[in-house]
Design an enzyme around this catalytic site. Sequence first.
Site, PDB file in Angstrom:
ATOM      1  N   GLY A   1      -1.170  -4.899   7.149  1.00  0.00           N
ATOM      2  CA  GLY A   1      -1.824  -5.906   6.934  1.00  0.00           C
ATOM      3  C   GLY A   1      -0.773  -7.011   7.412  1.00  0.00           C
ATOM      4  CD  GLU A   2       3.253  -8.834   6.417  1.00  0.00           C
ATOM      5  OE1 GLU A   2       3.356 -10.193   5.663  1.00  0.00           O
ATOM      6  OE2 GLU A   2       4.784  -8.368   6.583  1.00  0.00           O
TER       7      GLU A   2
ATOM      8  CG  LEU B   1      -3.522   4.986   2.855  1.00  0.00           C
ATOM      9  CD1 LEU B   1      -2.670   3.900   1.980  1.00  0.00           C
ATOM     10  CD2 LEU B   1      -2.840   6.048   2.730  1.00  0.00           C
TER      11      LEU B   1
ATOM     12  NE  ARG C   1      -0.887  10.832   4.260  1.00  0.00           N
ATOM     13  CZ  ARG C   1      -1.357  11.968   5.340  1.00  0.00           C
ATOM     14  NH1 ARG C   1      -2.468  12.516   4.833  1.00  0.00           N
ATOM     15  NH2 ARG C   1       0.017  12.627   5.317  1.00  0.00           N
TER      16      ARG C   1
ATOM     17  CB  ALA D   1      -0.976  -0.036   0.939  1.00  0.00           C
TER      18      ALA D   1
END
Lengths: 729, 167
Positions: free
Chosen positions: A687-688, A613, A611, A509
């Site tokens: 994500g992790e 998103l 930040r 991302a």
Amino acid sequence: MKRHAKIDGPQTDRRLDGMAQGVLGQPLDRPDGPLKVTGRATYAAEVRLDRMVHGVLVRAPRVGTLNGFDTERVRGMAGVLAVLTEGLPRNSAQGAIAKSPPGNEGKAQYVGQPVALVVAETLEQATHAAWTLEVGIMPSIPVINPHAAPTEFPEKKQRDLGDLEAAMAEAAATLDETYHTPTLSSAPMEPHASIAEWDGERLTLHGAYQMLKFNRKQLAEALGIDPSAVRVLAPYVGGGFGSKLGISAEAVGAALAARMLGRPVSVVMHRRQVFEMTTRRSQTQQRIRLAADVDGHLLGIGHDALVSNLPGETFSEPVQQGTDFNYAAPNRKVVHEVARLNLIACGSVRAPGEAVGVTMFEVAMDEMAHRLNLDPVEFRLRNIPDHDPLDGKPFSSNMLAQALTEGAQRFGWRHQPPRSRREGEWWIGTGMSAAVRVNMLTESEARVTLTPEGRAKVETDMTDIGTGTYAILTQIAAEMLGLPVAQVETVLGDTDLPPASGSGGSFGAASSGSSVYLACLEIRSQIAARLGIAEEDLTLKDGHAIHANRTIPLSQILDAPITTEGHVEPGDSGKIARNATYGAHFAEVAVNDVTGETRVRRMLGTYACGRVLNVKTATSQCHGGLIWGIGMALTEELIHDPRDGHAVNRDLAEFHIPVNRDVPDLEVYLLPERDDWANPIQSKGIGELSICGAGASVINAIHAACGVRIRDLPATPDKVLAGLMQIES
Amino acid sequence: MNITLRVNGESHDLDLDPRVSLLDALRHHLHLTGTKKGCDHGQCGACTVLLNGRRINACLTLACMHDGDDITTIEGIGADGLTPLQQAFIEHDGFQCGYCTPGQICSAVGMAEELRQGWPSHVTDDLTADPELTRDEIAERMSGNLCRCSCYPGIVNAIRQSLGEQA
Ligand code: FES
Ligand code: FES
């Protein structure tokens, strides 16, 4: 025009904070949602091609030297077109490596290795023929036990600072315990699938892959052709979690067979093959040592890990990646040992390293807090370093204290001694853990086109494997160009488009987002130039440019579409400062005194990832991590037969991922943060992070509930029950 | 074998190898790829379709056993505009990769009917009363549909909202 940026230091202008559209960070519904809820999103195996035939992979039933196949008999079966026994890789390629995966050199090095591909007119014919094919193997004795295997100590992964042994000898309190985590599997819901079609010398592969620019090179090298002759398409991918980082046997097999037959070939792995032929997360043994003074300040940290992989594979589960910087201590030792085994290849699975390393370390921290008689939240707060404890680098940002405090407050954290609460048969307890995960930026490119009508198109070979890429790239472009999100279209998953970072390591991302940001910045500069103003003074909103009290529609500024490219590259930023993400997990569990069963009753996570998103897709990623934590803590374990190493429970009936009822209400809170060191959009991976330690909060809650300390995952009822019986005897 | 399948209201005459599963008949022969294959062994629910109104795993049954049967797949749900359930899945982010989603949605439609008919589940306290639309009832009844992206909170909320509105 191309806008390029190499990130050598903090990006302090925070331009995205000054934009006017107000869509970034908002909980935008996924633009790909309508296609996904109606079954119209087409995944790799779902492309419809004329004259397409089906291939089925054949596994090695034992370890040894390949010694011929009874191909003649199988070739005579109904519908069979080809039996391929050469050219398949031994195992999947590792992520972000532009090289072909290794060949098999005439050997089956683990049970389940792909050794042949049978192609027939229909799937049923190919399946029958593949089951019939006999694989000749001269057996050899496989090495299965990591303790009896040849091992290596990769130089870059060892650490030795100060004198841990002396610290352990002198400390007021110490801990020296050994923990185990089993083999784990990504198990994405979409099995690995490829459809290959050739047009002369050019190959198109419809694949289920995460990092297309690498996949194209891996496949080209495996086939001995130039990467420019390969196009990989992956507009929708049914989950990856690391297992689709590098190409697998099905892609190579489909391409070889399609070339040979002159027809499109589809190869889809069976679920059991997904477990065997793609990569696994290594089992780990982790010895953790902690030394602290009476006030609970750590003096020493030791973390020794034994992991495994096939001979020749460079990847080794980086168990201690988080241990380098999680807590302060002057004396530190890390020993990283890799056993070479005849088992399924190991590779990256969601948060390689921290997922299991931080989880067990956070269990050790809980044990240590008890020895010190300290609230585990307080113990962690006392040991947050103010700079990288290994080499003194500054942190790009360290939000661990905020995550712990905020999480404790939101959860209603109260530290209680074990076995203080019981409801009927159930012991109730709460546990917590910290979360840390390294943060990375990788090279990424994107193209953005803005039309005079006020429509924009974002194009890159980035993938959306469920991670929300369609949503967030749309939002970044809409924010930068001042457009409603409906006016922005994002096209992904095609190697004919500019090469992106790909999805992996939580860098997707921020990396691909930065490239879109840069391309948009270039468009803004061009618009500003036409208006004769500085880009910083330009406001774009709802398809209009606003400057000095004038509102001008884009159609009056542009007479033709503008197309730009953005290109971001990592520079010194990651070397000067320690870049990472932080969080905290809290869990409440009920443990059954009679059966030893654990049920998670509620869970909360606080995370700082720079930040945000899109708060909706980011929250869903965090739910995913928390739930993977529940699975890791309680049920997930791929069992290897101790005789030949085969994965015994290689399907979804026996490898227990959490189901709906295993998951309680989850609460996620994203802390406001901007990390200027990370990249030009001040955003980091999410994500992790949420899997890094989530399982520890559950394991620690089990201890708080019933007093049983589980050091060997998963905490299945038999282990908990044995602990309960020990306490009561 | 010659059979006729009625899929989403349309009749299809098919000549199939008797080994073809209902799932593969849909995916390979009718090119209705909305129904997904996650395991081919009845373990994941990705292939859930409605067979004469009841939810089943299409991978666990052979196509030739369904001559004349009425099948609804995801392509038959919301064909003329998204249903409130599909809309709620989007709104609550009840999916990420989307691979399990058609199965989840078909399963939820089947489950709603089971609830309406008063079928109890493992978590129903009173076996004779009408089951309520609680979080636990939904989670229990949807546990045959795995989601590795782990979107269970969104799935439960989406179903709860859309069924709650209908009730
Ligand atoms: S594909 Fe039918 S249950 Fe998994
Ligand atoms: S959305 Fe990916 S498996 Fe459910």
